[in-house]
Design a protein around this motif. Structure first.
Motif, mmCIF file in Angstrom:
data_model
loop_
_atom_site.group_PDB
_atom_site.id
_atom_site.type_symbol
_atom_site.label_atom_id
_atom_site.label_comp_id
_atom_site.label_asym_id
_atom_site.label_seq_id
_atom_site.Cartn_x
_atom_site.Cartn_y
_atom_site.Cartn_z
ATOM 1 N N LEU A 1 0.853 -1.172 -0.079
ATOM 2 C CA LEU A 1 0.038 0.052 0.002
ATOM 3 C C LEU A 1 0.889 1.228 -0.105
ATOM 4 O O LEU A 1 0.356 2.296 -0.569
ATOM 5 N N PHE A 2 2.022 1.093 0.583
ATOM 6 C CA PHE A 2 2.956 2.437 0.482
ATOM 7 C C PHE A 2 3.527 2.514 -0.573
ATOM 8 O O PHE A 2 4.093 3.428 -0.883
ATOM 9 N N GLY A 3 3.342 1.879 -1.577
ATOM 10 C CA GLY A 3 3.559 2.149 -3.079
ATOM 11 C C GLY A 3 3.067 3.462 -3.599
ATOM 12 O O GLY A 3 3.543 4.167 -4.421
ATOM 13 N N PHE A 4 1.841 3.689 -2.970
ATOM 14 C CA PHE A 4 1.277 5.163 -3.261
ATOM 15 C C PHE A 4 2.247 6.200 -2.691
ATOM 16 O O PHE A 4 1.727 7.531 -2.984
ATOM 17 N N LEU A 5 3.201 6.045 -1.936
ATOM 18 C CA LEU A 5 4.106 6.970 -1.568
ATOM 19 C C LEU A 5 5.037 7.588 -2.706
ATOM 20 O O LEU A 5 5.947 8.453 -2.339
ATOM 21 N N THR A 6 5.157 6.793 -3.495
ATOM 22 C CA THR A 6 6.359 6.668 -4.389
ATOM 23 C C THR A 6 6.322 8.050 -5.214
ATOM 24 O O THR A 6 7.392 8.675 -5.681
ATOM 25 N N PRO A 7 5.353 8.736 -5.338
ATOM 26 C CA PRO A 7 5.451 10.097 -5.845
ATOM 27 C C PRO A 7 6.261 10.953 -5.304
ATOM 28 O O PRO A 7 6.696 11.894 -5.940
ATOM 29 N N VAL A 8 6.426 10.821 -3.935
ATOM 30 C CA VAL A 8 6.961 11.655 -3.159
ATOM 31 C C VAL A 8 8.463 11.676 -3.714
ATOM 32 O O VAL A 8 9.246 12.469 -3.873
ATOM 33 N N PRO A 9 9.263 10.351 -3.519
ATOM 34 C CA PRO A 9 10.687 10.343 -3.902
ATOM 35 C C PRO A 9 11.039 10.799 -5.604
ATOM 36 O O PRO A 9 11.956 11.246 -5.925
ATOM 37 N N TYR A 10 9.761 10.403 -6.170
ATOM 38 C CA TYR A 10 9.824 11.061 -7.615
ATOM 39 C C TYR A 10 10.026 12.255 -7.706
ATOM 40 O O TYR A 10 10.680 13.008 -8.513
ATOM 41 N N PHE A 11 9.016 13.225 -7.177
ATOM 42 C CA PHE A 11 9.082 14.533 -7.037
ATOM 43 C C PHE A 11 10.712 15.236 -6.806
ATOM 44 O O PHE A 11 11.197 15.950 -7.291
ATOM 45 N N TYR A 12 11.075 14.677 -5.483
ATOM 46 C CA TYR A 12 12.456 15.078 -5.277
ATOM 47 C C TYR A 12 13.589 14.600 -5.943
ATOM 48 O O TYR A 12 14.486 15.484 -6.268
ATOM 49 N N ALA A 13 13.416 13.521 -6.598
ATOM 50 C CA ALA A 13 14.417 13.149 -7.614
ATOM 51 C C ALA A 13 14.369 13.989 -8.763
ATOM 52 O O ALA A 13 15.686 14.457 -9.304
ATOM 53 N N PHE A 14 13.343 14.387 -9.367
ATOM 54 C CA PHE A 14 13.151 15.395 -10.622
ATOM 55 C C PHE A 14 13.796 16.934 -9.761
ATOM 56 O O PHE A 14 14.126 17.932 -10.746
ATOM 57 N N ARG A 15 13.306 17.342 -8.727
ATOM 58 C CA ARG A 15 13.561 18.462 -8.126
ATOM 59 C C ARG A 15 15.074 18.584 -7.627
ATOM 60 O O ARG A 15 15.551 19.996 -7.873
ATOM 61 N N THR A 16 15.658 17.640 -7.019
ATOM 62 C CA THR A 16 16.905 17.853 -6.295
ATOM 63 C C THR A 16 18.070 17.516 -7.244
ATOM 64 O O THR A 16 19.271 17.802 -6.962
ATOM 65 N N LEU A 17 18.185 16.323 -7.983
ATOM 66 C CA LEU A 17 19.075 15.469 -8.656
ATOM 67 C C LEU A 17 19.317 16.112 -9.912
ATOM 68 O O LEU A 17 18.124 16.827 -10.555
ATOM 69 N N THR A 18 20.544 16.196 -10.471
ATOM 70 C CA THR A 18 21.013 16.781 -11.701
ATOM 71 C C THR A 18 21.508 15.702 -12.647
ATOM 72 O O THR A 18 21.668 14.731 -12.366
ATOM 73 N N PHE A 19 21.539 15.916 -13.697
ATOM 74 C CA PHE A 19 22.135 14.930 -14.945
ATOM 75 C C PHE A 19 23.730 14.674 -14.555
ATOM 76 O O PHE A 19 24.207 15.828 -14.458
ATOM 77 N N PRO A 20 23.934 13.629 -14.504
ATOM 78 C CA PRO A 20 23.007 12.353 -15.038
ATOM 79 C C PRO A 20 22.759 11.442 -14.068
ATOM 80 O O PRO A 20 22.373 10.516 -13.977
#
Length: 380
Positions: free
Chosen positions: A71-90
């Motif tokens: 059920l905690f799979g619904f929490l994955t949008p949170v790490p998705y958000f921060y991955a796009f927001r904080t990490l840089t290429f590559p």
């Protein structure tokens, strides 16, 4: 860099924890992991937590929660958000792929991964999450790069426009300064020209008139008065021609050699001093300005002889050489010390001759007479 923490990750975490309580009694470790997740989200505000450390930690605790309850799979949008927001290429696609693995695992939790079909389904679900999101990460990177290039080009354009504006302003100021200098130079040149013309016409004419009137006595006054009157008319005509910037009368109707002979003859008649005029070489054309300067130089030299030399005879020589024309005026007068005397007449003579690329030399010493030599180039 600090991670901005919004309220919605906490709300989502609370909702999922409440859903777990409603489904079954959660394990104590699940509650601990929920608390750790909440604390880690808050730790993202700290400056010491680097973005990639925060992303790895958030993905790890989310994966641990998924292991206990899909059920905690619904929490994955949170790490998705921060991955796009904080990490840089590559590293951004790597972080997105890691979160996709967690999301795919939660979505295929009930699939038996021990069978080939189940494992293939699990891989397909993870790929279905990872491929589009990683592709979006690459596309987003391309958009960011294009935006950065556009921003850099815009900044360079603005800088170039600023420099161009500064250059135009400097050029305008320089142009204005050059105009002012040109006007001032024109005024100075015209003043010098008028000073030379006045000296060569009115001043010399008035000096001659005064000399004639002083020489007049009861027996010779008619001749001297007539000479003074003629000299006054001639000086007035020359003054008018100078104001109009016309060639002097002697050069208007005769060549330079003949004009010099006429000037010398009139001067000799006025001052009772014999003048010998000699022209050597083959006459060749020179610029009208050079002829004018040589004629004025001869007039000035003769005027100086009349005023200062007390000479018994004067010689005027016009020499046409290979590359230049030379004018020499010599007298047998009392001479002068060059280191102590050079009046406006000689200065004006030098200005005239040097103005047509010529040279002037004066040789004199007390008791040995004076020689003035002016040279101008011939016309090519």
């Amino acid at each position: 860099m600090s991670i901005p923490v919004a309220r919605w990750p906490y709300v989502l975490l609370v909702v999922l924890a409440a859903a777990t309580f409603m489904d079954r009694r959660p394990e104590p470790l699940e509650l601990v992991l929920c608390a750790v997740t909440a604390g880690w989200l808050a730790a993202g505000m700290a400056a010491w937590v680097r973005p990639w450390v925060f992303g790895v930690g958030l993905t790890a605790v989310t994966a641990a929660l998924v292991v206990f309850n899909p059920l905690f799979g619904f929490l994955t949008p949170v790490p998705y958000f921060y991955a796009f927001r904080t990490l840089t290429f590559p590293w951004q696609p790597v972080g997105v792929a890691a979160v996709a693995v967690v999301a795919g695992t939660a979505q295929s939790y009930a699939v038996d991964k021990s069978t080939p079909v189940g494992f293939a389904i699990w891989v397909a679900v993870m790929a279905g999450n990872a491929v589009p999101l990683c592709a979006f990460a690459f596309f987003n990177r391309r958009l960011e790069r294009q935006e950065a290039e556009r921003a850099q080009a815009l900044a360079e354009t603005r800088e170039a426009n600023r420099r161009l504006a500064e250059s135009l302003a400097e050029n305008a100021a320089l142009h204005e300064q050059l105009l002012v200098q040109a006007r001032e130079a024109g005024v100075r040149e015209e003043r010098q020209r008028m000073a030379r013309e006045i000296h060569d016409t009115l001043a010399q004419g008035l000096t001659g008139i005064i000399s004639q009137l002083r020489a007049a006595d009861e027996s010779t006054w008619p001749r001297h008065v007539a000479a003074a009157t003629g000299l006054a008319r001639e000086s007035l005509d020359e003054a008018r021609r100078s104001v109009a910037a016309l060639r002097p009368e002697p050069l208007r109707t005769a060549r330079l050699g003949d004009a010099l002979a006429g000037v010398a003859a009139r001067w000799s008649e006025l001052h009772d001093v014999p003048v010998q005029v000699v022209t050597t070489g083959e006459a060749r054309p020179i610029a009208p300005e050079a002829e004018f300067a040589l004629l004025r130089a001869a007039q000035e030299a003769l005027a100086n002889v009349a005023r200062h030399a007390r000479a018994g005879r004067v010689g005027v020589t016009l020499s046409y050489l290979e590359n230049e024309v030379a004018l020499d005026v010599r007298d047998d007068g009392r001479g002068f010390d060059q280191a102590r005397a050079e009046g406006f007449g000689l200065v004006a003579m030098r200005q005239r001759i040097e103005g047509v690329a010529g040279t002037v030399q004066v040789e004199s010493e007390p008791g040995a007479g004076t020689g003035v030599s002016a040279r101008v180039p011939v016309t090519a």
